[in-house]
Design an enzyme around this catalytic site. Structure first.
Site, PDB file in Angstrom:
ATOM      1  N   SER A  20       0.822  -1.219   0.000  1.00  0.00           N
ATOM      2  CA  SER A  20       0.000   0.000   0.000  1.00  0.00           C
ATOM      3  C   SER A  20       0.857   1.271   0.000  1.00  0.00           C
ATOM      4  CB  SER A  20      -0.883  -0.011   1.248  1.00  0.00           C
ATOM      5  OG  SER A  20      -1.631   1.177   1.313  1.00  0.00           O
ATOM      6  N   GLY A  45      -3.672   3.857   1.115  1.00  0.00           N
ATOM      7  CA  GLY A  45      -4.645   3.995   2.195  1.00  0.00           C
ATOM      8  C   GLY A  45      -5.714   5.031   1.877  1.00  0.00           C
ATOM      9  N   CYS A 128      -1.853   4.071  12.197  1.00  0.00           N
ATOM     10  CA  CYS A 128      -2.323   5.462  12.271  1.00  0.00           C
ATOM     11  C   CYS A 128      -2.464   5.869  13.739  1.00  0.00           C
ATOM     12  CB  CYS A 128      -3.696   5.594  11.624  1.00  0.00           C
ATOM     13  SG  CYS A 128      -3.797   4.860  10.000  1.00  0.00           S
ATOM     14  N   GLY A 215      12.263  -0.389   2.386  1.00  0.00           N
ATOM     15  CA  GLY A 215      13.276  -0.765   1.412  1.00  0.00           C
ATOM     16  C   GLY A 215      14.141  -1.909   1.917  1.00  0.00           C
ATOM     17  N   GLY A 242      10.987  -4.550   2.066  1.00  0.00           N
ATOM     18  CA  GLY A 242      12.258  -4.623   1.354  1.00  0.00           C
ATOM     19  C   GLY A 242      12.340  -5.636   0.234  1.00  0.00           C
ATOM     20  N   GLY A 263       6.900  -3.197  -2.410  1.00  0.00           N
ATOM     21  CA  GLY A 263       6.645  -1.805  -2.068  1.00  0.00           C
ATOM     22  C   GLY A 263       7.656  -0.842  -2.662  1.00  0.00           C
ATOM     23  N   THR A 264       8.597  -0.405  -1.819  1.00  0.00           N
ATOM     24  CA  THR A 264       9.587   0.598  -2.214  1.00  0.00           C
ATOM     25  C   THR A 264      10.294   0.234  -3.526  1.00  0.00           C
ATOM     26  OG1 THR A 264       9.868   1.223   0.093  1.00  0.00           O
ATOM     27  CG2 THR A 264      11.699   1.755  -1.373  1.00  0.00           C
TER      28      THR A 264
END
Ligand SMILES: Cc1cc2nc3c(=O)[nH]c(=O)nc-3n(C[C@H](O)[C@H](O)[C@H](O)COP(=O)(O)O)c2cc1C
Length: 300
Positions: A20, A45, A128, A215, A242, A263-264
């Protein structure tokens, strides 16, 4: 060769999804990757109302990754439902909507709004700050984790994935709290809180002072946590943190993840998701693995 996996009754054609916030809702990335090649797309999100996010600068590079304090900027559920869901429905992939909120009511609002939408799974971001509890993240207190899980589950039409924060002493306590609250699946890890200082400006690199680290630098922490959680609960796990290559993804699967999220890596290589799917298949062929399920949690 079977690469299909099942998360809470939803079948993915392969175990690869997006993390996300690193892939939007796939619009830009669809120029690089056919989204129908992915097991699922996990969206950025979304909250009940638009969030403006944090002041800039809000990202900085670090060794082997980055820190970010975007502050969950998003256009709110109304725009999301009208714009992003129809876009994703053009593809033959599962849709996981990541949900954020500042109060229990915020989460419930979003989840209820999504009840009649063609969405397969809900991923609840509990990193959050809980404004009613002095800003400590929901995911850092086991009682809050269990309570938010139970409330969201009570209002959700789709199965819920609770996304755990790694910024805790014992991740298994949070995993068990989510399981006790009725979670259908877990995802981990979210970002690790970090800080970078700009020595020339003698100030924080991020306006927010701290940011979430992601990462390849965080991967060993993430693999360790996925392993611990897989030993502690019965729920299926989506592992992340990562993942740059198929080899990275396979570490998570062997540690106990049923699916993985990229992700990253998307910022560095927009083809990363596709390359992870292809690389897992190549690994299975190389070692004569008939079914990906043989690999899930195979290292104990
Ligand atoms: C720029 C950025 C934005 C993110 N936004 C969200 C988000 O909206 N919701 C969420 O649950 N996680 C968010 N994350 C966390 C990622 O989904 C993921 O859990 C984390 O970055 C670790 O995976 P990675 O190292 O592969 O990026 C974000 C991460 C980054 C780098």
């Amino acid at each position: 060769m079977n690469t299909k996996v099942n998360i809470a009754g939803v079948e993915f054609k392969n175990p690869v999804t997006t993390a996300s916030g690193t892939f939007g809702s796939g619009t830009e990335y669809s120029e690089f990757v056919d989204l129908s090649l992915l097991g699922a797309v996990t969206t950025k999100g979304v909250a009940n109302v638009p969030w403006p996010g944090n002041p800039t600068p809000r990202i900085a590079e670090t060794y082997g990754g980055m820190i970010n304090a975007i502050g969950l900027q998003n256009p709110g559920i109304d725009v999301f439902v009208n714009r992003d869901i129809p876009f994703l429905k053009q593809y033959d992939t599962k849709i996981i909507v990541n949900v954020c909120g500042k109060t229990t009511e915020d989460y419930i609002d979003v989840v209820e709004r999504l009840g009649d939408q063609p969405v397969d799974l809900l991923e609840i971001n509990i990193s959050c700050p809980n404004v009613k509890e002095g800003g400590i993240a929901f995911g850092q207190d086991p009682k809050a984790v269990e309570a938010i899980t139970r409330e969201v589950k009570r209002h959700a039409k789709q199965p819920i994935i609770m996304k755990l924060s790694p910024n805790v002493t014992d991740i298994t306590v949070m995993a068990k709290a989510a399981e006790a609250g009725g979670a259908d699946a877990l995802s981990l890890i979210n970002t690790l809180t970090g800080m970078k200082i700009d020595i020339n400006r003698r100030s924080f690199a991020l306006a927010n002072k701290t940011g979430g680290m992601s990462g390849p630098a965080v991967k060993p922490v993430a693999v360790r946590m996925v392993y611990q959680v897989a030993q502690a609960v019965k729920l299926p796990i989506i592992g992340m943190g990562g993942i740059m290559t198929a080899e990275d993804a396979l570490e998570f699967i062997l540690a106990g993840a049923t699916a993985v999220a990229v992700g990253t890596a998307n910022f560095h290589n927009p083809y990363a998701t596709k390359e992870v799917v292809e690389g897992i298949e190549a690994y299975m062929r190389k070692y004569g693995i008939e079914d990906i399920k043989e690999l899930i949690g195979a290292v104990r």
